[in-house]
Design an enzyme around this catalytic site. Structure first.
Site, PDB file in Angstrom:
ATOM      1  N   PRO A  16       0.830  -1.217   0.000  1.00  0.00           N
ATOM      2  CA  PRO A  16       0.000   0.000   0.000  1.00  0.00           C
ATOM      3  C   PRO A  16       0.860   1.261   0.000  1.00  0.00           C
ATOM      4  O   PRO A  16       0.389   2.338  -0.374  1.00  0.00           O
ATOM      5  CB  PRO A  16      -0.824  -0.115   1.290  1.00  0.00           C
ATOM      6  CG  PRO A  16      -0.139  -1.133   2.126  1.00  0.00           C
ATOM      7  CD  PRO A  16       0.645  -2.023   1.214  1.00  0.00           C
ATOM      8  N   GLU A  48       2.794  -7.118   8.736  1.00  0.00           N
ATOM      9  CA  GLU A  48       3.112  -5.696   8.541  1.00  0.00           C
ATOM     10  C   GLU A  48       3.907  -5.459   7.263  1.00  0.00           C
ATOM     11  O   GLU A  48       4.190  -4.328   6.886  1.00  0.00           O
ATOM     12  CB  GLU A  48       3.907  -5.161   9.740  1.00  0.00           C
ATOM     13  CG  GLU A  48       3.078  -5.001  10.997  1.00  0.00           C
ATOM     14  CD  GLU A  48       1.825  -4.159  10.763  1.00  0.00           C
ATOM     15  OE1 GLU A  48       1.942  -3.057  10.214  1.00  0.00           O
ATOM     16  OE2 GLU A  48       0.727  -4.639  11.102  1.00  0.00           O
ATOM     17  N   ARG A  67      -3.090  -9.917 -19.966  1.00  0.00           N
ATOM     18  CA  ARG A  67      -4.053  -9.730 -21.061  1.00  0.00           C
ATOM     19  C   ARG A  67      -3.477  -8.877 -22.197  1.00  0.00           C
ATOM     20  O   ARG A  67      -3.999  -8.871 -23.300  1.00  0.00           O
ATOM     21  CB  ARG A  67      -5.379  -9.151 -20.545  1.00  0.00           C
ATOM     22  CG  ARG A  67      -5.317  -7.724 -20.090  1.00  0.00           C
ATOM     23  CD  ARG A  67      -6.592  -7.325 -19.372  1.00  0.00           C
ATOM     24  NE  ARG A  67      -7.733  -7.125 -20.243  1.00  0.00           N
ATOM     25  CZ  ARG A  67      -7.972  -6.017 -20.941  1.00  0.00           C
ATOM     26  NH1 ARG A  67      -7.132  -4.999 -20.874  1.00  0.00           N
ATOM     27  NH2 ARG A  67      -9.041  -5.902 -21.693  1.00  0.00           N
ATOM     28  N   ASP A  90      -9.853   0.144 -24.445  1.00  0.00           N
ATOM     29  CA  ASP A  90     -10.210   0.108 -23.030  1.00  0.00           C
ATOM     30  C   ASP A  90      -9.941   1.423 -22.314  1.00  0.00           C
ATOM     31  O   ASP A  90      -9.137   2.233 -22.780  1.00  0.00           O
ATOM     32  CB  ASP A  90      -9.384  -0.960 -22.298  1.00  0.00           C
ATOM     33  CG  ASP A  90      -9.940  -2.338 -22.530  1.00  0.00           C
ATOM     34  OD1 ASP A  90     -11.129  -2.456 -22.837  1.00  0.00           O
ATOM     35  OD2 ASP A  90      -9.160  -3.291 -22.396  1.00  0.00           O
TER      36      ASP A  90
END
Ligand code: SAM
Length: 284
Positions: free
Chosen positions: A126, A153, A195, A210
């Site tokens: 994150p 963590e 993809r 896209d």
């Protein structure tokens, strides 16, 4: 030669989606080979522990560097437990018709980064830099991607520093929220990358139109029936006029981007006609 992905995780079962649908088919076609490795194979104590308490105190546990270091060395060299058999596709896909096949469609590669023989190590976190479609495009050219799935963590930071001797390293986030572990983030990134590998989608336009490919969000799409629960498909899409349809799609894409992600418009390549349309929207 197939492009290769290796994943290190304490929950290798999480990677089962690699064996299904288009990812499974890419494996079956020999476009992609995937090695999934249980990190605990490199643990040396009798409990196969992979974590320890954090220096400096605080809650949670941190993943131990010795185990990650040995595992990453083996994955780069395909030695030790990392030399185990690759993942197999869950079921035969090759004899099934695919929805997006087009005859004679040219295979398309996105521009690659400068040559560097080291594999690319992707560390989901994150606290990483946001993962973007442009990363997926570049990484779709990488011969060897390795994913290090953290838990608790996170991984002792020295692992990432040390890995730079063997790998190029990217710490990336899949969004501004915190997951339990790196496995789901790995699947997100791997699916976005795979993809785009030529031959994985039958029709290259499937991804060139896209969202994000041209810097904008894609507009809405419709299929049959023409009227469903009193809701009608926009008339222009039935007109058969390709130019009008293309302009309608462009305007729908601009409108949606302005409403939902206006910051994207600053970087998108806009024509004079696009700008004029946006001005009319802003004034209405
Ligand atoms: N202590 C970390 C922090 O606050 O930055 C959070 C650790 S998280 C509970 C455990 C693992 O989940 C991370 O090491 C990473 O592998 C993964 N993870 C969680 N959220 C993520 C995100 N938004 N993007 C990528 N990976 C994520």
């Amino acid at each position: 030669m197939a492009q290769r992905i290796d994943v290190l995780s304490i929950f290798p079962e999480y990677m089962d989606p690699f064996r299904h649908a288009l990812l499974g088919k890419a494996i079956e076609q020999g476009i992609l080979s995937v090695g999934v490795h249980d990190l605990r194979q490199w643990a040396t104590d009798k409990h196969k522990s992979v974590d320890d308490s954090p220096y400096g105190g605080g809650p949670g546990m941190v993943m131990k560097p010795e185990i990650w270091g040995a595992a990453l060395d083996d994955v780069a060299a395909r030695t030790g437990p990392a030399a185990a058999a690759d993942l197999e596709s869950a079921q035969p896909h090759l004899n099934r018709p695919r929805h997006d096949e087009l005859q004679g469609v040219e295979r398309h590669r996105y521009p690659s980064a400068p040559a560097d023989e080291r594999p690319l190590l992707i560390v989901p976190s994150p606290a990483g830099v946001p993962f973007k479609q442009a990363d997926a495009q570049r990484w779709s050219n990488e011969p060897h991607l390795v994913f290090a799935c953290g838990r608790y963590e996170g991984i002792d930071q020295r692992v990432i520093e040390d890995a730079r001797r063997t790998y190029r390293v990217e710490e990336v986030s899949v969004g501004d929220y915190v997951l339990i572990g790196g496995e789901v983030a790995t699947l997100v990134i791997a699916e976005a990358v795979v993809r785009l590998i030529p031959g994985v989608l039958g029709n290259r336009q499937s991804h060139e139109d896209d969202s994000f490919s041209d810097g904008l969000l894609e507009g809405p799409c419709y299929t049959k029936p023409r009227v469903w629960r009193d809701l009608e498909v926009p008339e222009v899409l039935l007109s058969g006029n390709h130019e009008l349809v293309a302009r309608w799609r462009r305007e729908a894409s601009l409108r949606r981007t302005l409403q939902r992600r206006p910051e994207l418009l600053e970087q998108a390549g806009l024509s004079q006609q696009d700008r004029e349309y946006l001005t009319t929207l802003e004034q209405s």
